[in-house]
Write a protein that holds these residues in place. Sequence first.
Motif, PDB file in Angstrom:
ATOM      1  N   ARG A  38       0.860  -1.183   0.000  1.00  0.00           N
ATOM      2  CA  ARG A  38       0.000   0.000   0.000  1.00  0.00           C
ATOM      3  C   ARG A  38       0.897   1.233   0.000  1.00  0.00           C
ATOM      4  N   TYR A  39       0.785   2.049  -1.047  1.00  0.00           N
ATOM      5  CA  TYR A  39       1.606   3.251  -1.137  1.00  0.00           C
ATOM      6  C   TYR A  39       0.836   4.477  -0.661  1.00  0.00           C
ATOM      7  N   THR A  40       1.586   5.485  -0.220  1.00  0.00           N
ATOM      8  CA  THR A  40       0.995   6.745   0.218  1.00  0.00           C
ATOM      9  C   THR A  40       1.331   7.833  -0.799  1.00  0.00           C
ATOM     10  N   GLU A  41       0.841   9.016  -0.571  1.00  0.00           N
ATOM     11  CA  GLU A  41       1.143  10.125  -1.489  1.00  0.00           C
ATOM     12  C   GLU A  41       2.645  10.406  -1.532  1.00  0.00           C
ATOM     13  N   LYS A  42       3.324  10.137  -0.422  1.00  0.00           N
ATOM     14  CA  LYS A  42       4.749  10.450  -0.341  1.00  0.00           C
ATOM     15  C   LYS A  42       5.610   9.474  -1.130  1.00  0.00           C
ATOM     16  N   ASN A  43       5.207   8.199  -1.213  1.00  0.00           N
ATOM     17  CA  ASN A  43       6.060   7.235  -1.919  1.00  0.00           C
ATOM     18  C   ASN A  43       5.358   6.557  -3.097  1.00  0.00           C
ATOM     19  N   MET A  44       4.254   7.151  -3.551  1.00  0.00           N
ATOM     20  CA  MET A  44       3.514   6.586  -4.683  1.00  0.00           C
ATOM     21  C   MET A  44       4.362   6.600  -5.958  1.00  0.00           C
ATOM     22  N   PRO A  45       4.581   5.458  -6.596  1.00  0.00           N
ATOM     23  CA  PRO A  45       5.352   5.422  -7.842  1.00  0.00           C
ATOM     24  C   PRO A  45       4.629   6.178  -8.959  1.00  0.00           C
ATOM     25  N   THR A  46       5.392   6.806  -9.823  1.00  0.00           N
ATOM     26  CA  THR A  46       4.804   7.596 -10.914  1.00  0.00           C
ATOM     27  C   THR A  46       5.301   7.123 -12.286  1.00  0.00           C
ATOM     28  N   THR A  47       5.870   5.932 -12.348  1.00  0.00           N
ATOM     29  CA  THR A  47       6.442   5.447 -13.603  1.00  0.00           C
ATOM     30  C   THR A  47       5.359   4.923 -14.549  1.00  0.00           C
ATOM     31  N   GLN A  48       5.686   4.873 -15.834  1.00  0.00           N
ATOM     32  CA  GLN A  48       4.763   4.341 -16.829  1.00  0.00           C
ATOM     33  C   GLN A  48       4.496   2.868 -16.598  1.00  0.00           C
ATOM     34  N   VAL A  49       5.542   2.109 -16.186  1.00  0.00           N
ATOM     35  CA  VAL A  49       5.362   0.672 -15.976  1.00  0.00           C
ATOM     36  C   VAL A  49       4.381   0.412 -14.833  1.00  0.00           C
ATOM     37  N   TYR A  50       4.384   1.255 -13.806  1.00  0.00           N
ATOM     38  CA  TYR A  50       3.438   1.093 -12.699  1.00  0.00           C
ATOM     39  C   TYR A  50       2.028   1.474 -13.149  1.00  0.00           C
ATOM     40  N   GLU A  51       1.942   2.507 -13.964  1.00  0.00           N
ATOM     41  CA  GLU A  51       0.637   2.917 -14.490  1.00  0.00           C
ATOM     42  C   GLU A  51       0.049   1.817 -15.386  1.00  0.00           C
ATOM     43  N   ASP A  52       0.894   1.203 -16.223  1.00  0.00           N
ATOM     44  CA  ASP A  52       0.432   0.107 -17.083  1.00  0.00           C
ATOM     45  C   ASP A  52      -0.087  -1.052 -16.241  1.00  0.00           C
ATOM     46  N   LEU A  53       0.594  -1.326 -15.143  1.00  0.00           N
ATOM     47  CA  LEU A  53       0.168  -2.394 -14.238  1.00  0.00           C
ATOM     48  C   LEU A  53      -1.212  -2.096 -13.665  1.00  0.00           C
ATOM     49  N   LEU A  54      -1.422  -0.877 -13.217  1.00  0.00           N
ATOM     50  CA  LEU A  54      -2.703  -0.527 -12.604  1.00  0.00           C
ATOM     51  C   LEU A  54      -3.852  -0.635 -13.609  1.00  0.00           C
ATOM     52  N   TYR A  55      -3.616  -0.227 -14.846  1.00  0.00           N
ATOM     53  CA  TYR A  55      -4.651  -0.351 -15.886  1.00  0.00           C
ATOM     54  C   TYR A  55      -4.971  -1.831 -16.150  1.00  0.00           C
ATOM     55  N   ALA A  56      -3.923  -2.647 -16.247  1.00  0.00           N
ATOM     56  CA  ALA A  56      -4.129  -4.075 -16.512  1.00  0.00           C
ATOM     57  C   ALA A  56      -4.826  -4.750 -15.343  1.00  0.00           C
ATOM     58  N   LEU A  57      -4.481  -4.354 -14.136  1.00  0.00           N
ATOM     59  CA  LEU A  57      -5.108  -4.924 -12.946  1.00  0.00           C
ATOM     60  C   LEU A  57      -6.591  -4.594 -12.907  1.00  0.00           C
ATOM     61  N   ASP A  58      -6.923  -3.355 -13.222  1.00  0.00           N
ATOM     62  CA  ASP A  58      -8.321  -2.936 -13.222  1.00  0.00           C
ATOM     63  C   ASP A  58      -9.128  -3.705 -14.269  1.00  0.00           C
ATOM     64  N   ALA A  59      -8.514  -3.936 -15.434  1.00  0.00           N
ATOM     65  CA  ALA A  59      -9.227  -4.629 -16.516  1.00  0.00           C
ATOM     66  C   ALA A  59      -9.312  -6.132 -16.298  1.00  0.00           C
ATOM     67  N   SER A  60      -8.439  -6.680 -15.469  1.00  0.00           N
ATOM     68  CA  SER A  60      -8.353  -8.134 -15.312  1.00  0.00           C
ATOM     69  C   SER A  60      -9.474  -8.731 -14.468  1.00  0.00           C
ATOM     70  N   GLY A  61     -10.018  -7.950 -13.565  1.00  0.00           N
ATOM     71  CA  GLY A  61     -11.026  -8.476 -12.651  1.00  0.00           C
ATOM     72  C   GLY A  61     -10.434  -9.180 -11.443  1.00  0.00           C
ATOM     73  N   ALA A  62      -9.106  -9.214 -11.337  1.00  0.00           N
ATOM     74  CA  ALA A  62      -8.464  -9.819 -10.171  1.00  0.00           C
ATOM     75  C   ALA A  62      -8.723  -8.958  -8.937  1.00  0.00           C
ATOM     76  N   ARG A  63      -8.753  -9.599  -7.782  1.00  0.00           N
ATOM     77  CA  ARG A  63      -8.962  -8.877  -6.532  1.00  0.00           C
ATOM     78  C   ARG A  63      -7.632  -8.295  -6.066  1.00  0.00           C
ATOM     79  N   ALA A  64      -7.582  -6.992  -5.871  1.00  0.00           N
ATOM     80  CA  ALA A  64      -6.369  -6.325  -5.402  1.00  0.00           C
ATOM     81  C   ALA A  64      -6.349  -6.330  -3.871  1.00  0.00           C
ATOM     82  N   ILE A  65      -5.229  -6.753  -3.293  1.00  0.00           N
ATOM     83  CA  ILE A  65      -5.101  -6.868  -1.848  1.00  0.00           C
ATOM     84  C   ILE A  65      -3.865  -6.096  -1.401  1.00  0.00           C
ATOM     85  N   ALA A  66      -4.032  -5.198  -0.429  1.00  0.00           N
ATOM     86  CA  ALA A  66      -2.892  -4.493   0.147  1.00  0.00           C
ATOM     87  C   ALA A  66      -2.199  -5.405   1.150  1.00  0.00           C
TER      88      ALA A  66
END
Length: 310
Positions: free
Chosen positions: A138-166
């Motif tokens: 679980r990331y916070t505003e202070k250490n939230m990654p801003t890379t394209q690879v992390y953004e691509d992951l979040l889009y794929a995770l949202d589209a996959s239907g997998a359950r995200a767990i912190a």
Amino acid sequence: MAKRKLPKPIRIVSTVVIACLLLVSALISFFPQLGLPSWNEIFRATGLNETVSAEEYPFSVHYIDVGQADCSLIVCGDDAVLIDAGDVDAYRTIDAYLQSQNITELRYLILTHAHADHIGSADEVLKNYKVENVIMPRYTEKNMPTTQVYEDLLYALDASGARAIAAEPGKTYELSDFCFTVLAPNRDYTELNDTSVVVRAVYEDTAFLFQGDAESASEEDILKTGLPVQADVIKLGHHGSKTSSSEEYLTAVHPKLAVIPCGAGNSYNLPSAETLVRLDAMGIDYRRTDRNGTIVVTSDGSKVGVQTEK
């Protein structure tokens, strides 16, 4: 009766041989960066370590060779757990390996932290495999990654239907025949490596520890929690860097075997000479993917065995 002395030429040769052996011994022990075989590798060459087939055992961990990156697969019965997904160019290797193991779906995908060499191909895994659950820090505003690879992951995770767990330290996940417990991260860290999800998988009387890139700060916090850390096998943190795998932590884990994922001739000079010397001094056997290729460790519930690609 007077002791018979060896002829002078023989004494000279013996002295030279002993001196050479002492010199080589010192070079092996204190200068592993020279590329000489370590004591660990010399002992292993004598055949003291058992080589086994993963097909013969009900539980196996596959440390997939994805170069200077990280990807481990746990297989037990019908359950498969993937920990990290290599760099952005690793999907073809991961996909081929999963297919070779007849893996079509993953109960859990554990993404230890948001560096590209650990999540680079996670988006492709999510697009092409059925994944039930994804565990991430679980990331916070202070250490939230801003890379394209992390953004691509979040889009794929949202589209996959997998359950995200912190990731929640102390939380145990039960599968059909084994379980794993989250040990870290235990607080918010500014250093992204220390945000790594650390998990300990247990199969009957054997245990396996996966460190992500967790460094000494996270290791100290793990020990403070009092959670069990003992493991037969540890995947070293941060590719064998000297900033991980402290003597105190390794003493608490007390592993029989350490696995080091690293790429041949990598620019970071990992694993570090300091780490290798520590492993040798502590009598911990180890394998490394740059020299051994994909490493498979098996368990029958009471003992572990290892086989390597090369």
